[in-house]
Write a protein that holds these residues in place. Structure first.
Motif, short mmCIF file in Angstrom:
data_model
loop_
_atom_site.label_atom_id
_atom_site.label_comp_id
_atom_site.label_asym_id
_atom_site.label_seq_id
_atom_site.Cartn_x
_atom_site.Cartn_y
_atom_site.Cartn_z
N SER A 200 -13.43 73.03 -29.17
CA SER A 200 -12.35 72.50 -30.00
C SER A 200 -10.97 72.99 -29.57
O SER A 200 -9.97 72.44 -30.01
N LYS A 305 -3.84 66.74 -29.94
CA LYS A 305 -3.51 66.50 -31.35
C LYS A 305 -4.70 66.81 -32.25
O LYS A 305 -4.54 67.36 -33.34
N ASN A 306 -5.90 66.46 -31.77
CA ASN A 306 -7.11 66.77 -32.53
C ASN A 306 -7.32 68.28 -32.61
O ASN A 306 -7.81 68.79 -33.63
N GLN A 307 -6.95 68.99 -31.54
CA GLN A 307 -7.05 70.45 -31.55
C GLN A 307 -6.15 71.03 -32.62
O GLN A 307 -6.54 71.93 -33.36
N GLN A 308 -4.92 70.51 -32.71
CA GLN A 308 -3.97 71.01 -33.70
C GLN A 308 -4.51 70.79 -35.12
O GLN A 308 -4.39 71.67 -35.99
N LYS A 309 -5.13 69.64 -35.34
CA LYS A 309 -5.69 69.33 -36.65
C LYS A 309 -6.84 70.30 -36.97
O LYS A 309 -6.93 70.83 -38.08
N PHE A 310 -7.70 70.52 -36.00
CA PHE A 310 -8.84 71.43 -36.19
C PHE A 310 -8.35 72.84 -36.49
O PHE A 310 -8.87 73.52 -37.37
N LEU A 312 -5.51 73.72 -37.80
CA LEU A 312 -4.91 73.75 -39.13
C LEU A 312 -5.99 73.91 -40.19
O LEU A 312 -5.90 74.78 -41.07
N LEU A 313 -7.01 73.06 -40.13
CA LEU A 313 -8.07 73.09 -41.13
C LEU A 313 -8.82 74.42 -41.09
O LEU A 313 -9.19 74.97 -42.14
#
Length: 358
Positions: A200, A305-310, A312-313
């Motif tokens: 991730s 961008k998906n990494q940033q979302k992961f 954050l969560l």
């Protein structure tokens, strides 16, 4: 009759080695004082942006620290480094203990530096579940890379984080990118669920395997194969050359049976001998081809961008968990519920409901 010859004990103490006279006592004291002196936050940020390894190491130490006094300083360092980050290729490397990860990374890192790249290795060492200690011996296993001017090796203790990935590895990546490192290698412990976490936070995920270990076909069943962008059969030397080639063929056949990935990439299997520095160039060329293809189809930025979302969560999840257990009311109630569970007066599910209502 002569008395038997006395054998000296192996536990006998011997006089230690005398320190060299090349370093005067005054110079030693100055060096000691300099190490104790903590540079300002701005000095650390400036040093990191200039590629100073000492500043980078100190910055990562502050970011990894759980001490309250370092929280504000860590945030300031990370925020200052963010505009300079996201300009590297992040590579995750995993494999079972003994597969040769350290030897492979050393040869791979040296190859990249010969091509005028700067390499940072974030090696996560497993922590003892009893003592919480770690050996942190990756620097001793990468003797030539550790002395390379264009390489930076940072061993970190996994602590109690998921699968052995250091809690602050993501932030350490940002600091290394701000220091000008073009390739960030994250080495996992190779056990547990660390592979999922590393996948991730990296752009390319490489799985190192051994031939003849009895898991060629079993390994195909594992979800980790679906995450891998390349499977590299290491130690393809000596008597292992033929088994390694056979394993490569088996993996390549199996990898084509998996559903196509969202990015359109089909994982490939290669062989190498990290010990003899053979096949490393082919692995590097494959990663380079992957990066070029992903940037052309825009998936490279999409995954970032998906990494940033992961991240954050996961950060929210960690914060909620930390706040929950740091609550004094929860701590007291937790002990009571544990006693009730031990006496079969309640169930774990009912106890959890009680604690969550606090």
């Amino acid at each position: 009759m002569a008395s038997p010859k006395k054998i000296p004990s192996a536990l006998q103490e011997r006089k230690g080695i005398q320190p060299p006279n090349s370093l005067s006592n005054t110079a030693a004291e100055k060096l000691k004082a300099a190490r104790k002196k903590t540079p300002s936050t701005q000095a650390l940020i400036k040093g990191i942006s200039e590629g100073n390894k000492t500043a980078l190491a100190r910055g990562i130490t502050i970011v990894e620290s759980t001490a309250t006094k370092h929280i504000a300083q860590a945030k300031e360092i990370i925020n200052a480094c963010l505009p300079l980050a996201n300009k590297s290729v992040r590579i995750g490397i995993t494999g079972v203990p003994g597969v040769g990860k350290s030897t492979f990374i050393e040869q791979f890192g040296n190859l990249l530096t010969l091509q005028n790249h700067k390499v940072a290795v974030l090696a996560v060492d497993p922590s003892s579940s009893l003592s919480r200690g770690s050996i942190l011996g990756d620097k001793t296993r990468m003797e030539s890379l550790v002395t390379n001017a264009n390489a930076f090796i940072r061993p970190s203790a996994s602590g109690d984080s998921l699968g052995g990935v250091a809690r602050k590895t993501r932030e350490a990546i940002i600091l290394c990118e701000a220091a000008g490192y073009t390739h960030i290698i994250v080495e996992t412990v190779g056990v547990g669920q660390s592979e999922t976490v590393v996948h991730s936070m990296t752009d390319f995920f490489l799985l190192l395997k051994l031939a003849g270990a009895g898991d060629e076909l079993q390994g195909i069943k594992r979800g980790i194969i679906e995450m891998a962008d390349a499977v590299v059969i290491n130690k393809a030397d000596g008597k292992n050359v033929t088994p390694a080639k056979l394993a490569k063929t088996q993996f390549n056949r199996a990898l084509h049976l998996y559903p196509p990935k969202e990015n359109g990439w089909t994982a490939k299997a290669l062989t190498c001998s990290a010990l003899n520095n053979e096949g490393i160039t082919e692995v590097q060329q494959l990663i380079q081809s992957f990066v070029i293809e992903m940037k052309e189809n825009q998936y490279f930025s999409k995954k970032r961008k998906n990494q940033q979302k992961f991240w954050l969560l996961q950060t929210i999840e960690n914060r909620l968990k930390s706040d929950f257990y740091d609550n004094t009311a929860v701590s007291a109630a937790l002990e009571i519920q544990l006693e009730k569970i031990a006496k079969n007066e309640t169930t774990a599910f009912e106890a959890a409901e009680v604690l969550m209502r606090l």
